[in-house]
Design an enzyme around this catalytic site. Structure first.
Site, PDB file in Angstrom:
ATOM      1  CD  GLU A   1      30.804  28.103  23.661  1.00 39.60           C
ATOM      2  OE1 GLU A   1      30.623  26.970  24.140  1.00 39.60           O
ATOM      3  OE2 GLU A   1      31.041  29.108  24.364  1.00 39.60           O
TER       4      GLU A   1
ATOM      5  CG  HIS B   1      26.774  31.320  20.630  1.00 41.68           C
ATOM      6  ND1 HIS B   1      26.068  31.988  21.614  1.00 41.68           N
ATOM      7  CD2 HIS B   1      28.075  31.431  20.974  1.00 41.68           C
ATOM      8  CE1 HIS B   1      26.920  32.473  22.503  1.00 41.68           C
ATOM      9  NE2 HIS B   1      28.146  32.164  22.136  1.00 41.68           N
TER      10      HIS B   1
ATOM     11  CG  HIS C   1      28.836  37.077  22.456  1.00 40.54           C
ATOM     12  ND1 HIS C   1      30.198  37.080  22.641  1.00 40.54           N
ATOM     13  CD2 HIS C   1      28.448  35.772  22.587  1.00 40.54           C
ATOM     14  CE1 HIS C   1      30.626  35.841  22.849  1.00 40.54           C
ATOM     15  NE2 HIS C   1      29.582  35.030  22.812  1.00 40.54           N
TER      16      HIS C   1
ATOM     17  CG  HIS D   1      28.058  33.249  26.801  1.00 40.55           C
ATOM     18  ND1 HIS D   1      28.385  31.920  26.813  1.00 40.55           N
ATOM     19  CD2 HIS D   1      28.545  33.725  25.617  1.00 40.55           C
ATOM     20  CE1 HIS D   1      29.051  31.612  25.718  1.00 40.55           C
ATOM     21  NE2 HIS D   1      29.153  32.691  24.974  1.00 40.55           N
TER      22      HIS D   1
HETATM   23 ZN   LIG Z   1      29.830  32.931  23.040  1.00 38.98          ZN
END
Ligand SMILES: [Zn+2]
Length: 286
Positions: free
Chosen positions: A76, A95, A97, A158
């Site tokens: 990413e 980042h 989840h 996401h």
């Molecule tokens: Zn991700």
């Protein structure tokens, strides 16, 4: 001044906390930080964030070219680069989840309601960036719309993204988003949310200076309007209070019907009670 060694150690620690708190599973998530003016330190591809070691990190330039490191930078990376391009004030990007916040992202429900004073002062609102295929250039494009005005956002179907002036401030915003999502979920399961009135929200914004918190953007004047092309302000759903600091939401909720004392209040009756009242009224007419 943060040295490269201490920054590598901080990334290891943030990764460990994210994994321990269940914000990532397997090799999910990624973390980066500015290393001086021209370079970034970034987690590598394909490694569990709970098991990072300081030597695993990659060093890239601001265009994503790898300058140092045995491993390849995060899949990413493009999303991280977009954030640093648009936000010179940001020195770290996280980042993950986190499951409850990601549940909201899957349900398409942004965390934009004025329900927690501390979230309003630290993060403002948490919008949802439109769905984009992970690891493609779609994701930075989706994030680009919101990143100028927000320090944290959900990514549709996401996860979540947070940014900060240093690594731990970016990470703590991730904790705040997940905590906010958990509380919002409980309130909604209980059947209602009292919203903080717009006047009180404005007051809380005024207090940001007292806490030394800099907001990336002001709140939108009309709290309900959705951003169009580029979000330049934060949408916060906060109704006018008219003297009240908390405003009941969800007018269909039974508790509201029982609690309102004014002339416009609704009441609930069983069918039997209603029939009795009608019968009584008819009797009195005779
Ligand atoms: Zn991700």
């Amino acid at each position: 001044m943060t040295t490269e060694g201490s920054l590598r150690a901080e990334i290891v620690e943030v990764g460990r906390r994210m994994y321990a708190r269940g914000y990532t599973a397997s090799n999910d998530g990624n973390i980066s930080a500015r290393l001086g003016a021209e370079r970034l330190l970034m987690t590598p591809k394909g490694v569990c964030k709970g098991f990072l070691t300081p030597d695993m990190m990659c060093i890239t330039d601001l265009d994503g070219r790898k300058l140092q490191g045995e491993r390849e930078p995060s899949s990413e990376m493009l999303m991280h680069l977009e954030v640093y391009r648009q936000r010179p004030d940001v020195h770290a990007v996280v980042h993950a989840h986190p499951p409850v916040a990601t549940g909201f992202a899957v349900a398409g429900i942004p965390l934009t309601r004025a329900v927690l004073a501390e979230v309003l002062t630290t993060l403002g609102s948490v919008p949802i960036a439109e769905y984009a295929t992970p690891s493609t250039s779609e994701l930075p494009a989706a994030v680009a719309k919101y990143i100028k005005a927000h320090d944290g956002m959900l990514l549709a179907n996401h996860g979540a993204l947070t940014v900060g002036a240093d690594l731990f401030s970016a990470y703590f915003k991730m904790e705040t988003i997940e905590h906010f999502a958990r509380i919002s979920l409980v309130a909604r399961l209980l059947g209602r949310e009292n919203l903080i009135a717009r006047e009180e929200v404005d007051r809380l914004q005024g207090l940001r200076g007292t806490y030394g918190i800099q907001a990336p953007a002001p709140l939108c004047d009309d709290g309900t309007s959705a951003p169009t092309v580029d979000a330049s302000c934060q949408v916060v759903e906060a109704p006018i209070g008219g003297g009240r600091r908390l405003v009941p939401d969800m007018p269909e909720a039974p508790t509201r019907l029982a609690a309102s004392p004014d002339d416009e209040a609704e009441i609930r009756l069983t069918y039997r009670e209603l029939s009795a009242l009608i019968e009584e009224a008819v009797r009195s007419l005779r």
